[in-house]
Each structure stands twice: as C-alpha cells, then as structure tokens.
Design a protein around this motif. Structure first.
Motif, mmCIF file in Angstrom:
data_model
loop_
_atom_site.group_PDB
_atom_site.id
_atom_site.type_symbol
_atom_site.label_atom_id
_atom_site.label_comp_id
_atom_site.label_asym_id
_atom_site.label_seq_id
_atom_site.Cartn_x
_atom_site.Cartn_y
_atom_site.Cartn_z
ATOM 1 N N UNK A 147 0.837 -1.216 0.000
ATOM 2 C CA UNK A 147 0.000 0.000 0.000
ATOM 3 C C UNK A 147 0.861 1.251 0.000
ATOM 4 N N UNK A 148 1.974 1.228 -0.805
ATOM 5 C CA UNK A 148 2.865 2.384 -1.001
ATOM 6 C C UNK A 148 3.531 2.845 0.295
ATOM 7 N N UNK A 149 3.793 1.896 1.163
ATOM 8 C CA UNK A 149 4.540 2.242 2.383
ATOM 9 C C UNK A 149 5.255 1.009 2.891
ATOM 10 N N UNK A 150 6.346 1.252 3.618
ATOM 11 C CA UNK A 150 7.100 0.172 4.234
ATOM 12 C C UNK A 150 6.555 -0.079 5.636
ATOM 13 N N UNK A 166 12.780 -7.659 -6.840
ATOM 14 C CA UNK A 166 11.823 -6.665 -7.314
ATOM 15 C C UNK A 166 12.162 -5.300 -6.708
ATOM 16 N N UNK A 167 12.048 -4.276 -7.534
ATOM 17 C CA UNK A 167 12.315 -2.912 -7.067
ATOM 18 C C UNK A 167 11.103 -2.436 -6.292
ATOM 19 N N UNK A 168 11.324 -2.099 -5.018
ATOM 20 C CA UNK A 168 10.232 -1.664 -4.165
ATOM 21 C C UNK A 168 10.170 -0.152 -3.996
ATOM 22 N N UNK A 169 11.294 0.503 -4.117
ATOM 23 C CA UNK A 169 11.303 1.954 -3.934
ATOM 24 C C UNK A 169 12.551 2.506 -4.599
ATOM 25 N N UNK A 170 12.536 3.794 -4.943
ATOM 26 C CA UNK A 170 13.702 4.418 -5.554
ATOM 27 C C UNK A 170 13.455 5.888 -5.814
ATOM 28 N N UNK A 171 14.503 6.546 -6.291
ATOM 29 C CA UNK A 171 14.401 7.971 -6.613
ATOM 30 C C UNK A 171 14.211 8.194 -8.107
ATOM 31 N N UNK A 172 13.805 7.139 -8.822
ATOM 32 C CA UNK A 172 13.546 7.224 -10.252
ATOM 33 C C UNK A 172 12.101 7.680 -10.464
#
Length: 576
Positions: A162-165, A213-219
């Motif tokens: 849900x867009x959060x860790x 899998x990429x979970x978060x980034x500054x892209x």
C-alpha cells in the motif's frame, strides 16, 4: 653525439631543438595528462558514489531500526501480551483495563522513523480502540498480512505494501491461549522519501527486495513498486553499485542498488578540455621562447667578444666572464681570456709590481709612526695628570690630588692590562677609583660599599664588565634622586659560579622602560645612552656563550638591582 652536433649547421641544430623540445613533449604531455585526469576523476567519482550509497544505506537502516525498536518493546512486554490475550468479562471490564493500562502503555513510542503502529488480535473480548484493533478475516486477506505469513521467525518482517514500508511482528513470545496477535508498524515514508531524493549519489537508487523486485527508488519513471529489476531500463554505459543488508535478520536479502551513467562521471573531464588546450598552447609558446633566447645568446656572445677585443686595443685588459661553453664561441672566449691574461701579467710583472712594492713599504712606515704616536699620547696624558696632582699637593689641595690620582689610575689600568681577563680584585680596584671620583662629585649625597668574599678576589673575569653597570647606577640612578644615594656591590662564590649583585636606591625605571632596556641588551636596537652596558653584556655573551646569567629588576622610584652569575674559569685565559 658531441661530434655529430659539432658538424651540424646552426640551422639544423635549431630545427632539431624544436622537434625535441616542442613537438614530442607536447604530444606526450597532453596524452598522459588527459589519460591520468580521466582515470583520477573516474576513480574519485566511483569512491564518492560508493560512499553516498553507503550513507543512504545507514540513514535507511536508522529509520527501520526505530520501527524495530518499537516492535521489540511490544514483543518483549509480557504484561501487555497477557493483557490483550485475557478473556474480559464484559465490555466495561475491557474499557476499564484500556483506560487504566493499555491507553498509556506505549504512549512514549512516538519516534521520528515510525508513522503509526497498530496491534491486531483475534481475542473476541477485545474492542477496537486507539492502536488496538480486531484481527478479522478482512485483515487476513490484506496484502501486508499475506506477505508477513511467508516468515515464521521471531524477528519482524520488513514488507512494502500500500505504497509504504511496514514491519510485521507476531506477538507470540508468551503463551497466548491460541489467540493470534501481531503488531503492524508503518514507517515514516516522508523521511524515507527525503533520504532517497536527498542522497548525494549522482544517479538512480533502487531498494530491491529478496525476490529481485524494485520496491522503492528515486527514479521518477518508476510507477510500479514491484517492478522486476531486469525490466528497469539502465543507461548503455551504466556503473552499478550494490550495498546489501547482510547480517541483519529482518533485512536479509534486501539490497540498495545504485546506477550511474558513466557519461556523467566523465562530464568534468570534458569540461577541462579548454584547460588542456591552454596547457598545450603554453607548451608551444614556452619552448619557442627558449629557442629565441638561445638564438639571441649566440649573437650576444659574439658581440661581447668583439667589444673586449676593442678594449684591449685601448690597454683595458678586462677578461670575458667565464661560462661553461664548449662550442666554437666558447672556445674562442677561452682563448681570448688566456691571451689577455698573459699580456696583462707581463705588464704587471715589469712595471706595476715595482710601484706596488714601494707603496707597501711606505704604508708600513706610516703604520709604525702611528703606533709610536699611540704609545706617546697616553704617557703624555699620565705625565700631565701627575704634574697637576703634584701641584695640588704643594698647594695643600689633598682631596683634589687624590681625585686626580684616581683618574690617572682609571686611565692607566685599562691600557696597562695586557690581557682580556683580569682578577676580580683588579676590577674592584678600578670600580672603587670610579666611585671615589663620583663621591668627590656628589659629596655627602653618595655613599657606597663593596662586600666581597676573600675567595672571590683571585678569580679571573673579562676586564671592565662590571664598571659600566656601576657607572649607569651612579649617573642615571643616583644623580636624579633628591635623597642620599647608596650603591652596594656584593660578590661571592657558590659551588662553581661567581655571583655579583649591584644594588642602588636611585630613581629606578618604569616596567616599560625596563623591558625596552632588556630588549636593547639582547638585540641590536639603539637606545642611545647605555652603550657601555651593551658593550659589557655583549662581551659577557661572547666569552661565556649561554653559560652566564643576567637579570635586572627595577621599580619606578625604588632603585635597581642587577645580578650577574658567571662560571668559574678552569684555566688561565690567554692574553688578548
């Protein structure tokens, strides 16, 4: 090689010089410089990127650890776990328990890295309230719950949903009577976002889960949080950096991946192209100036030989300054100097040497005459003083005769002393003669005393090193005081040192004047009135180096004290 160069024409030499000094060094210098600069900047950028990625890894770890701390505090609290697994009699019973304990049990768990935490339990007697909620079937079907069930370990499970860790911790540390209960801790995504987008890493950074899998980034182009890493479009010449979270149970398998375009790394090298071009220009210009200077030197040297040849014609036998030169011009210069010196020496031997010899004999005779005059003048002065003293005795002026005798003694002593060193007895006799003259001058206004151990008298010291300080005490110290002046001189031997102390009750001097005088004695500044003191201090320093001690203490209107300590001389000094 030398023979080859000697047979070359001057034009060919200059051309060879230009090739060796300009073309080849410029090409090699620029190639080496550009390659070394590129490699150094690339390595430095890689080190900076690796450091920035590790700093981001630490910052993210700090945020996650704050949530882990909250998780472990709930997991380890036996009273809390037993309370929420308890079968409450009624809703009122639970409300009372919540208000009395559960409401404030973890009120201090508000930390920066945690956005919110929620405790879930399937205890049917627990009501949903504040941070405690019922673990319903709907909750069990949620994405975060499903991800947390993949791990049955006692440590928290780190997930992205849900867009959060979040951190999911099962509260099964104590007997729960088959009641399932867990805590879900949502991390502060704003802080994580700031850490990623504010990182010093000059490129894209991704947080990859254990499944790749990429979970978060500054892209900014990353729209789906669970995108497989292999589907991410990387630059053609990409430099990748990895910072895995190894050895951390709740982060095992998670990795920070940094991606940097190599073109951006070398961007600064391309910016320095203009500098390389300027450096190349300098490498062209400087050798060209050198070649021009060498060409000019050839002309100058030939013209200089011609000028000196014309001077020889006018009987001016000045040689050309010597220089290390083995070419034709250098050989010509050497032979010209040799010829000039030969002619000049022949003329000197025949004419000038005889004239100089006669002039030297004349100067020796004049020196002997001056020496005789210098011997006659002091004796004439002593004879004149003796005549005045005898005349004073005949007329009954005994005090005046005594003072004239002391004056003659003071004039005669320094001249009759044939050595640089005298006994303390001789030095004190000279000081006493001076003080007698001063007492004659001042009358009852001056009183002096000399207190000396008998063991001191035969020791030797440099002549006239104490008298200038006594003179300074009487003239500058006693003369200006309205009261009776007293000068006292002490001398004794302690162990292997001679100690002298001079005291007067004169006008003294202020601290700034004392500091100025001491600086004057140590340095070469000119105060203008105490040349004798400076001379005495300098001779003490010359004779004893750093082995003598000198101190001066003075107060305005309270007199001056001077102490001098000298080492005993082991042998009799040589005559000066």
């Amino acid at each position: 090689m030398k023979k080859f160069l000697n047979y070359m024409k001057l034009r060919d030499k200059l051309l060879l010089m230009y090739i060796l000094s300009v073309l080849i060094p410029i090409v090699l210098t620029n190639v080496v410089f550009y390659n070394e600069t590129t490699a150094n900047i690339r390595n430095q950028k890689i080190r900076d990127a690796d450091m920035a990625l590790n700093n981001l890894k630490k910052d993210l770890r700090v945020t996650i650890d704050q949530g882990v701390g909250v998780s472990y505090s709930l997991y380890a609290d036996s009273i809390f776990n037993k309370t929420i697994t308890r079968k409450f009699i009624s809703e009122m019973d639970y409300v009372e328990t919540f208000n009395s304990y559960l409401r404030g049990a973890f009120a201090d768990q508000n930390v920066q890295g945690v956005h919110w935490y929620q405790v879930y339990t399937d205890n049917p007697t627990v009501l949903s309230s504040s941070y405690i909620d019922r673990l319903t079937d709907e909750v069990r079907q949620s994405g975060w719950y499903t991800q947390s069930q993949s791990s049955s370990s006692s440590y928290p499970t780190f997930i992205y949903s849900d867009q959060k860790f979040s951190l999911i911790q099962s509260l099964n540390n104590y007997h729960t009577s088959e009641i399932e209960q867990l805590v879900k801790i949502d991390l502060n995504m704003e802080k994580i976002h700031q850490a990623f987008f504010g990182s010093a890493f000059n490129g894209r950074v991704y947080l990859v889960d254990p499944q790749g899998r990429v979970r978060f980034g500054n892209d900014e182009a990353l729209t789906i949080a669970a995108t497989p890493l292999k589907e991410i479009m990387l630059p053609k010449n990409a430099l990748t950096f990895k910072a895995p979270y190894s050895g951390i149970n709740y982060l095992e398998g998670w990795t920070l991946l940094g991606v940097m375009d190599e073109e951006s790394v070398l961007e600064e090298v391309r910016k320095s192209r203009s500098f390389v071009i300027w450096l190349a220009c300098i490498n062209f210009v400087l050798p060209s100036i050198i070649i021009a200077a060498l060409s000019r030197s050839i002309h100058v040297r030939l013209v200089r030989i011609l000028k000196h040849m014309k001077k020889v014609k006018a009987q001016n036998f000045q040689t050309i300054p010597h220089e290390e030169a083995r070419d034709e011009i250098g050989q010509l210069t050497i032979e010209f100097n040799r010829m000039t010196e030969t002619i000049h020496s022949l003329i000197n031997e025949v004419y000038i040497a005889d004239i100089q010899k006669k002039d030297l004999e004349l100067k020796q005779q004049q020196a002997q005459l001056h020496a005789l005059h210098s011997q006659i003048n002091p004796h004439f002065l002593f004879n004149s003083l003796e005549s005045v003293r005898m005349r004073s005795i005949i007329k009954g002026e005994k005090e005046t005769a005594k003072i004239i005798q002391h004056m003659a003694k003071m004039f005669r002593k320094p001249i009759s002393w044939s050595q640089n060193y005298v006994t303390v007895r001789e030095e004190l006799e000279l000081i006493e003669s001076f003080l007698e003259i001063q007492q004659y001058r001042f009358g009852n206004k001056l009183e002096y005393s000399i207190v000396v151990d008998s063991a001191v008298l035969e020791h030797r010291i440099p002549k006239m090193v104490l008298l200038p300080f006594v003179e300074n005490a009487s003239i500058h110290g006693i003369e200006s005081t309205p009261d009776k002046g007293i000068i006292t001189i002490y001398a004794n031997v302690q162990e292997d040192r001679l100690n002298f102390r001079l005291e007067d009750n004169g006008i003294g001097m202020p601290p700034d004047k004392l500091d100025e005088l001491l600086r004057y004695l140590e340095e070469n500044e000119d105060i203008g009135e105490r040349v004798g003191m400076k001379n005495a201090y300098y001779r003490l320093k010359l004779c004893y180096q750093e082995c003598f001690a000198f101190s001066m203490d003075a107060h305005n209107g309270q007199g001056t004290n001077i102490e001098i300590s000298l080492p005993l001389l082991e042998e009799k000094p040589e005559s000066g």
